[in-house]
Design a protein around this motif. Structure first.
Motif, PDB file in Angstrom:
ATOM      1  N   ILE A   9       0.856  -1.185   0.000  1.00  0.00           N
ATOM      2  CA  ILE A   9       0.000   0.000   0.000  1.00  0.00           C
ATOM      3  C   ILE A   9       0.896   1.241   0.000  1.00  0.00           C
ATOM      4  N   ILE A  10       0.826   1.993  -1.094  1.00  0.00           N
ATOM      5  CA  ILE A  10       1.722   3.139  -1.237  1.00  0.00           C
ATOM      6  C   ILE A  10       1.016   4.480  -1.019  1.00  0.00           C
ATOM      7  N   ARG A  11      -0.330   4.464  -1.015  1.00  0.00           N
ATOM      8  CA  ARG A  11      -1.050   5.705  -0.724  1.00  0.00           C
ATOM      9  C   ARG A  11      -2.450   5.378  -0.233  1.00  0.00           C
ATOM     10  N   ILE A  12      -2.936   6.208   0.666  1.00  0.00           N
ATOM     11  CA  ILE A  12      -4.302   6.080   1.171  1.00  0.00           C
ATOM     12  C   ILE A  12      -4.966   7.448   1.075  1.00  0.00           C
ATOM     13  N   GLU A  13      -6.109   7.495   0.406  1.00  0.00           N
ATOM     14  CA  GLU A  13      -6.845   8.747   0.242  1.00  0.00           C
ATOM     15  C   GLU A  13      -8.146   8.644   1.026  1.00  0.00           C
ATOM     16  N   LYS A  14      -8.270   9.399   2.104  1.00  0.00           N
ATOM     17  CA  LYS A  14      -9.482   9.360   2.914  1.00  0.00           C
ATOM     18  C   LYS A  14     -10.413  10.485   2.466  1.00  0.00           C
ATOM     19  N   TRP A  15     -11.536  10.089   1.887  1.00  0.00           N
ATOM     20  CA  TRP A  15     -12.474  11.066   1.347  1.00  0.00           C
ATOM     21  C   TRP A  15     -13.454  11.559   2.411  1.00  0.00           C
ATOM     22  N   THR A  16     -14.044  10.636   3.134  1.00  0.00           N
ATOM     23  CA  THR A  16     -14.976  10.959   4.217  1.00  0.00           C
ATOM     24  C   THR A  16     -14.696   9.980   5.354  1.00  0.00           C
ATOM     25  N   SER A  21      -9.817   5.528  -0.604  1.00  0.00           N
ATOM     26  CA  SER A  21      -9.193   4.809  -1.710  1.00  0.00           C
ATOM     27  C   SER A  21      -7.810   4.367  -1.278  1.00  0.00           C
ATOM     28  N   ILE A  22      -7.415   3.191  -1.731  1.00  0.00           N
ATOM     29  CA  ILE A  22      -6.053   2.740  -1.485  1.00  0.00           C
ATOM     30  C   ILE A  22      -5.369   2.501  -2.817  1.00  0.00           C
ATOM     31  N   ILE A  23      -4.108   2.870  -2.876  1.00  0.00           N
ATOM     32  CA  ILE A  23      -3.307   2.688  -4.071  1.00  0.00           C
ATOM     33  C   ILE A  23      -2.216   1.684  -3.735  1.00  0.00           C
ATOM     34  N   ILE A  24      -2.122   0.661  -4.573  1.00  0.00           N
ATOM     35  CA  ILE A  24      -1.258  -0.483  -4.294  1.00  0.00           C
ATOM     36  C   ILE A  24      -0.299  -0.725  -5.449  1.00  0.00           C
ATOM     37  N   ASN A  25       0.890  -1.116  -5.123  1.00  0.00           N
ATOM     38  CA  ASN A  25       1.836  -1.579  -6.131  1.00  0.00           C
ATOM     39  C   ASN A  25       1.953  -3.084  -5.982  1.00  0.00           C
ATOM     40  N   ALA A  26       1.656  -3.821  -7.064  1.00  0.00           N
ATOM     41  CA  ALA A  26       1.661  -5.279  -6.983  1.00  0.00           C
ATOM     42  C   ALA A  26       1.886  -5.890  -8.365  1.00  0.00           C
ATOM     43  N   VAL A  55     -10.112   1.085 -10.181  1.00  0.00           N
ATOM     44  CA  VAL A  55     -10.452   2.438 -10.606  1.00  0.00           C
ATOM     45  C   VAL A  55      -9.495   2.876 -11.719  1.00  0.00           C
ATOM     46  N   ASN A  56      -8.277   2.432 -11.646  1.00  0.00           N
ATOM     47  CA  ASN A  56      -7.243   2.846 -12.590  1.00  0.00           C
ATOM     48  C   ASN A  56      -7.364   2.129 -13.924  1.00  0.00           C
ATOM     49  N   ALA A  57      -6.736   2.715 -14.935  1.00  0.00           N
ATOM     50  CA  ALA A  57      -6.639   2.063 -16.245  1.00  0.00           C
ATOM     51  C   ALA A  57      -5.619   0.934 -16.162  1.00  0.00           C
ATOM     52  N   PRO A  58      -5.756  -0.099 -16.987  1.00  0.00           N
ATOM     53  CA  PRO A  58      -4.800  -1.208 -16.969  1.00  0.00           C
ATOM     54  C   PRO A  58      -3.355  -0.785 -17.226  1.00  0.00           C
ATOM     55  N   SER A  59      -3.173   0.326 -17.912  1.00  0.00           N
ATOM     56  CA  SER A  59      -1.818   0.791 -18.225  1.00  0.00           C
ATOM     57  C   SER A  59      -1.147   1.494 -17.056  1.00  0.00           C
ATOM     58  N   SER A  60      -1.891   1.780 -15.999  1.00  0.00           N
ATOM     59  CA  SER A  60      -1.334   2.490 -14.854  1.00  0.00           C
ATOM     60  C   SER A  60      -0.330   1.621 -14.106  1.00  0.00           C
ATOM     61  N   GLN A  61       0.698   2.254 -13.590  1.00  0.00           N
ATOM     62  CA  GLN A  61       1.734   1.529 -12.857  1.00  0.00           C
ATOM     63  C   GLN A  61       1.221   0.996 -11.528  1.00  0.00           C
ATOM     64  N   ASN A  62       0.289   1.739 -10.919  1.00  0.00           N
ATOM     65  CA  ASN A  62      -0.252   1.342  -9.620  1.00  0.00           C
ATOM     66  C   ASN A  62      -1.737   1.012  -9.719  1.00  0.00           C
ATOM     67  N   TYR A  66     -11.564   1.876  -4.731  1.00  0.00           N
ATOM     68  CA  TYR A  66     -12.449   2.792  -4.024  1.00  0.00           C
ATOM     69  C   TYR A  66     -13.306   1.963  -3.073  1.00  0.00           C
ATOM     70  N   ILE A  67     -13.248   2.273  -1.789  1.00  0.00           N
ATOM     71  CA  ILE A  67     -13.814   1.376  -0.770  1.00  0.00           C
ATOM     72  C   ILE A  67     -14.698   2.145   0.216  1.00  0.00           C
ATOM     73  N   VAL A  68     -15.802   1.528   0.577  1.00  0.00           N
ATOM     74  CA  VAL A  68     -16.657   2.066   1.637  1.00  0.00           C
ATOM     75  C   VAL A  68     -16.483   1.191   2.868  1.00  0.00           C
ATOM     76  N   THR A  69     -16.386   1.827   4.008  1.00  0.00           N
ATOM     77  CA  THR A  69     -16.240   1.089   5.263  1.00  0.00           C
ATOM     78  C   THR A  69     -17.594   0.536   5.696  1.00  0.00           C
ATOM     79  N   VAL A  70     -17.656  -0.773   5.815  1.00  0.00           N
ATOM     80  CA  VAL A  70     -18.869  -1.441   6.290  1.00  0.00           C
ATOM     81  C   VAL A  70     -18.649  -1.792   7.759  1.00  0.00           C
ATOM     82  N   PRO A  71     -19.503  -1.298   8.660  1.00  0.00           N
ATOM     83  CA  PRO A  71     -19.288  -1.518  10.099  1.00  0.00           C
ATOM     84  C   PRO A  71     -19.036  -2.975  10.479  1.00  0.00           C
TER      85      PRO A  71
END
Length: 248
Positions: A9-16, A21-26, A55-62, A66-71
């Motif tokens: 996990i190389i980045r985490i974007e907290k919207w609310t 969103s989490i960005i992963i290199n794999a 969410v990303n295009a297949p050509s993207s490096q990472n 996009y995730i919603v937290t379910v209690p």
């Protein structure tokens, strides 16, 4: 047997407080825009896994999800506590048929989504491959509140990029705002408000509908289109007008 690979996990974007969103290199195998993979974490000796669309295009490096937290969701609630650099497992091969190759020829492609189900469409639009055969593209994103429109800036950039071919419309169900329609997708189709806002008409001779999101929305919208617009579900051996995918 499912083959798993390790990702970082190389980045985490907290919207609310519920959306992130989490960005992963794999090192996964190539995938097709609109497909999904499975993410997994080992928690107390048990592998917890769930399917998520790219969410990303297949050509993207990472890889972006996009995730919603379910209690009561074991994986999503755990993911909210992970830190940068944490290890996560992914299936090496992606899956799913919610892709453009499965969509028949038509004049206008309607892409309707609720919540985090906007992801597959963003992957498709950022890829841009296979869209030249459509005259019009319509992207509709329905959420509960305006703050849940996390990817609206990207949607706006894509609209500019497609230079008039892509029309976007946001819908908010639990508050009134001048920048979005108010209500729910089935209702706005029934009263023709969605088509009026877009400036295009849904018709079986010219349109194909992609539905992705809450199972209730998908079911109700599909039923309405079948009964009122004489449209039918699309199958590979029996072409139709509606392609759908439930998104939990």
């Amino acid at each position: 047997m499912t083959e798993w690979v390790k990702g970082e996990i190389i980045r985490i974007e907290k919207w609310t407080d519920k959306l992130f969103s989490i960005i992963i290199n794999a090192p996964i195998d190539p995938f097709i825009a609109g497909q999904f993979t499975k993410l997994a974490l080992d928690v107390d000796g048990q592998r917890i896994q769930r399917a998520y669309s790219y969410v990303n295009a297949p050509s993207s490096q990472n890889l972006e999800f996009y995730i919603v937290t379910v209690p009561i969701g074991k994986l999503s609630s755990t993911l909210t506590r992970v830190s940068l650099g944490a290890e996560i497992m992914l299936t090496k091969k992606s899956a799913g048929f919610f892709v453009l190759d499965e969509v028949p020829e038509c004049e206008t492609l309607w892409m309707l989504a609720t919540g985090t189900a906007i992801g597959p469409y963003l992957s498709i639009l950022q890829t841009g491959i296979g869209l030249e055969r459509f005259k019009n593209l319509v992207l509709v994103h329905a959420t509960r509140f305006t703050c849940d429109l996390s990817y609206l800036p990207l949607m706006t950039r894509l609209q500019e990029q497609y230079n008039g071919k892509l029309r976007i419309q946001t819908i908010v169900s639990r508050e009134i705002t001048s920048n979005a329609l108010s209500g729910r997708i089935p209702t706005l189709l029934q009263n023709n408000h969605l088509e009026a806002a877009i400036g295009l008409t849904i018709h079986p001779d010219t349109s194909h509908i992609m539905l992705c999101g809450n199972p209730q929305m998908v079911s109700c919208t599909q039923k309405l289109l079948q009964e009122q617009r004489k449209m039918r579900k699309h199958f590979r051996r029996k072409p139709g007008h509606i392609t759908s995918e439930n998104y939990w």
